[in-house]
Design a protein around this motif. Structure first.
Motif, PDB file in Angstrom:
ATOM      1  N   MET A   1       0.843  -1.207   0.000  1.00 55.67           N
ATOM      2  CA  MET A   1       0.000   0.000   0.000  1.00 55.67           C
ATOM      3  C   MET A   1       0.865   1.240   0.000  1.00 55.67           C
ATOM      4  O   MET A   1       1.907   1.296   0.596  1.00 55.67           O
ATOM      5  CB  MET A   1      -0.882   0.030   1.240  1.00 55.67           C
TER       6      MET A   1
ATOM      7  N   GLU B   1      -0.729   7.133   0.192  1.00 56.28           N
ATOM      8  CA  GLU B   1      -1.763   8.063  -0.227  1.00 56.28           C
ATOM      9  C   GLU B   1      -2.760   8.282   0.889  1.00 56.28           C
ATOM     10  O   GLU B   1      -2.899   7.474   1.805  1.00 56.28           O
ATOM     11  CB  GLU B   1      -2.480   7.482  -1.449  1.00 56.28           C
TER      12      GLU B   1
ATOM     13  N   LEU C   1      -6.132   8.175   2.582  1.00 63.91           N
ATOM     14  CA  LEU C   1      -7.320   7.338   2.484  1.00 63.91           C
ATOM     15  C   LEU C   1      -8.558   8.205   2.642  1.00 63.91           C
ATOM     16  O   LEU C   1      -8.618   9.049   3.540  1.00 63.91           O
ATOM     17  CB  LEU C   1      -7.296   6.248   3.552  1.00 63.91           C
ATOM     18  N   THR C   2      -9.532   7.995   1.777  1.00 62.50           N
ATOM     19  CA  THR C   2     -10.746   8.792   1.841  1.00 62.50           C
ATOM     20  C   THR C   2     -11.972   7.889   1.918  1.00 62.50           C
ATOM     21  O   THR C   2     -11.930   6.711   1.574  1.00 62.50           O
ATOM     22  CB  THR C   2     -10.900   9.691   0.604  1.00 62.50           C
ATOM     23  N   ARG C   3     -13.045   8.479   2.418  1.00 60.27           N
ATOM     24  CA  ARG C   3     -14.349   7.811   2.370  1.00 60.27           C
ATOM     25  C   ARG C   3     -15.269   8.671   1.526  1.00 60.27           C
ATOM     26  O   ARG C   3     -15.171   9.900   1.544  1.00 60.27           O
ATOM     27  CB  ARG C   3     -14.917   7.635   3.780  1.00 60.27           C
ATOM     28  N   VAL C   4     -16.126   8.035   0.756  1.00 65.90           N
ATOM     29  CA  VAL C   4     -17.098   8.786  -0.030  1.00 65.90           C
ATOM     30  C   VAL C   4     -18.431   8.702   0.699  1.00 65.90           C
ATOM     31  O   VAL C   4     -18.895   7.618   1.051  1.00 65.90           O
ATOM     32  CB  VAL C   4     -17.189   8.248  -1.483  1.00 65.90           C
ATOM     33  N   VAL C   5     -18.999   9.862   0.954  1.00 62.68           N
ATOM     34  CA  VAL C   5     -20.239   9.956   1.713  1.00 62.68           C
ATOM     35  C   VAL C   5     -21.347  10.416   0.786  1.00 62.68           C
ATOM     36  O   VAL C   5     -21.223  11.460   0.130  1.00 62.68           O
ATOM     37  CB  VAL C   5     -20.086  10.928   2.892  1.00 62.68           C
ATOM     38  N   ILE C   6     -22.400   9.628   0.721  1.00 66.45           N
ATOM     39  CA  ILE C   6     -23.561   9.977  -0.097  1.00 66.45           C
ATOM     40  C   ILE C   6     -24.703  10.315   0.853  1.00 66.45           C
ATOM     41  O   ILE C   6     -25.206   9.441   1.580  1.00 66.45           O
ATOM     42  CB  ILE C   6     -23.971   8.803  -1.014  1.00 66.45           C
TER      43      ILE C   6
ATOM     44  N   VAL D   1     -22.582  14.316  -2.684  1.00 66.34           N
ATOM     45  CA  VAL D   1     -21.514  13.322  -2.582  1.00 66.34           C
ATOM     46  C   VAL D   1     -20.237  14.028  -2.160  1.00 66.34           C
ATOM     47  O   VAL D   1     -19.839  15.022  -2.780  1.00 66.34           O
ATOM     48  CB  VAL D   1     -21.309  12.603  -3.925  1.00 66.34           C
TER      49      VAL D   1
ATOM     50  N   TYR E   1     -16.061  13.515  -0.829  1.00 71.72           N
ATOM     51  CA  TYR E   1     -14.893  12.673  -0.574  1.00 71.72           C
ATOM     52  C   TYR E   1     -14.163  13.295   0.615  1.00 71.72           C
ATOM     53  O   TYR E   1     -13.699  14.431   0.533  1.00 71.72           O
ATOM     54  CB  TYR E   1     -13.976  12.613  -1.801  1.00 71.72           C
TER      55      TYR E   1
ATOM     56  N   LEU F   1     -10.113  10.042   5.730  1.00 71.15           N
ATOM     57  CA  LEU F   1     -10.406   9.295   6.951  1.00 71.15           C
ATOM     58  C   LEU F   1      -9.767   9.979   8.152  1.00 71.15           C
ATOM     59  O   LEU F   1      -8.661  10.514   8.055  1.00 71.15           O
ATOM     60  CB  LEU F   1      -9.890   7.857   6.853  1.00 71.15           C
TER      61      LEU F   1
ATOM     62  N   GLU G   1      -9.536   2.145  13.256  1.00 67.55           N
ATOM     63  CA  GLU G   1     -10.600   1.131  13.193  1.00 67.55           C
ATOM     64  C   GLU G   1     -10.343   0.154  12.051  1.00 67.55           C
ATOM     65  O   GLU G   1     -10.545  -1.058  12.197  1.00 67.55           O
ATOM     66  CB  GLU G   1     -11.951   1.827  13.015  1.00 67.55           C
ATOM     67  N   ARG G   2      -9.853   0.644  10.917  1.00 70.99           N
ATOM     68  CA  ARG G   2      -9.522  -0.233   9.793  1.00 70.99           C
ATOM     69  C   ARG G   2      -8.390  -1.178  10.168  1.00 70.99           C
ATOM     70  O   ARG G   2      -8.401  -2.358   9.808  1.00 70.99           O
ATOM     71  CB  ARG G   2      -9.128   0.609   8.583  1.00 70.99           C
TER      72      ARG G   2
ATOM     73  N   LEU H   1      -9.740  -3.793  12.390  1.00 72.78           N
ATOM     74  CA  LEU H   1     -10.520  -4.746  11.602  1.00 72.78           C
ATOM     75  C   LEU H   1      -9.599  -5.729  10.895  1.00 72.78           C
ATOM     76  O   LEU H   1      -9.874  -6.932  10.841  1.00 72.78           O
ATOM     77  CB  LEU H   1     -11.378  -3.990  10.591  1.00 72.78           C
ATOM     78  N   ALA H   2      -8.493  -5.225  10.361  1.00 70.16           N
ATOM     79  CA  ALA H   2      -7.538  -6.091   9.681  1.00 70.16           C
ATOM     80  C   ALA H   2      -6.922  -7.082  10.670  1.00 70.16           C
ATOM     81  O   ALA H   2      -6.760  -8.265  10.354  1.00 70.16           O
ATOM     82  CB  ALA H   2      -6.449  -5.252   9.019  1.00 70.16           C
TER      83      ALA H   2
END
Lengths: 174, 78
Positions: free
Chosen positions: B1, B4, B6-11, B18, B20, B23, B30-31, B34-35
């Protein structure tokens, strides 16, 4: 029954999470279609995880999965769907259909998914996931998380539908 | 990886807007959690599968020691 598009997104650039917020509370059930490719390079398929209302707690899971050679069943917390990774055939995306009945009720929420990671080879994943969110809150937001530590690639898409129980016996899609 | 952002797209389903959004540190943590959780569950699953296979092979060996034929063992395990 009536099925209406609430929102649709096709990514113009990579994103780690896709989040639908301010979900209307006027439908009976929710139906979410995911078509994604994830930038994982070590395996043919990659997992998509779910967060509801920003909460990562009170989820339980059981899945049944085939990989083109054998089938297995296990648990993986918050595992929503399998999707195609960057290790699979080029320009190929996975598919997942997620159904959430009675999302506004004060009961616990069940989430049912069938998904595939498309690949032009023997190894490809097909999975049935059963998730339970043991929370009585109405669902107002859904977050899809590309795992693990990965991102949804450009042109991945997700469409959220609202389903109304009808009385006419027919089906209307709009 | 790469490094860059990291982004989340919110709708926003109410407005259709929309966005971007990068994070937050909490979302990145949290990611990572989770991993780590997924990796732990993978190790537990593989250990359980390895034990199941070992028990299966030991059971088959025991049945053969008792005088069952391969076909009889196959029929029993079907």
């Amino acid at each position: 029954m009536t099925m209406q598009v609430i929102q649709h997104i096709e990514l113009g650039s990579a994103a780690a999470n896709i989040e639908f917020t301010s979900i209307p509370q006027t439908y009976t059930d929710l139906y979410l279609l995911i078509c994604a490719r994830i930038n994982e390079n070590a395996a043919i398929g990659e997992a998509v995880y779910i967060t509801l209302n920003g909460s990562t707690s009170n989820f339980t899971n059981r899945y049944l999965q085939g990989d083109g050679s054998s089938a297995s069943s296990s648990t993986l917390t918050r595992y929503l769907a399998t999707q195609t990774s960057n290790q699979a055939t080029a320009n190929t995306f996975g598919n997942a259909a997620v159904y959430i009945p009675n999302y506004t009720s004060s009961n616990f929420k069940s989430i049912s998914t069938d998904s595939v990671s498309e690949n032009n080879a023997t190894t490809a994943y097909q999975a049935l996931q059963a998730n339970l969110w043991s929370d009585t809150s109405a669902i107002t937001s859904i977050t899809l998380v590309a795992g693990t530590g990965d991102q949804f690639m450009t042109n991945s898409s997700a469409t959220l539908y609202g389903i109304l129980k009808g009385s006419s016996g027919g089906v209307t899609v709009s | 990886m790469t490094d860059e952002v990291l982004t989340r797209v919110v709708i926003d389903c109410a407005s259709g807007e929309v966005s971007y959004i990068p994070l937050t540190d909490e979302e990145i943590a949290e990611r990572e959690a989770l991993a780590a959780q997924a990796e732990q569950e993978r190790l537990e699953r593989e250990a359980a599968e390895a034990k199941l296979q070992a028990d299966r092979e030991a059971g088959i060996a025991t049945l053969k020691g008792l005088g069952l034929t391969d076909d009889q063992i196959t029929a029993l395990l079907k």
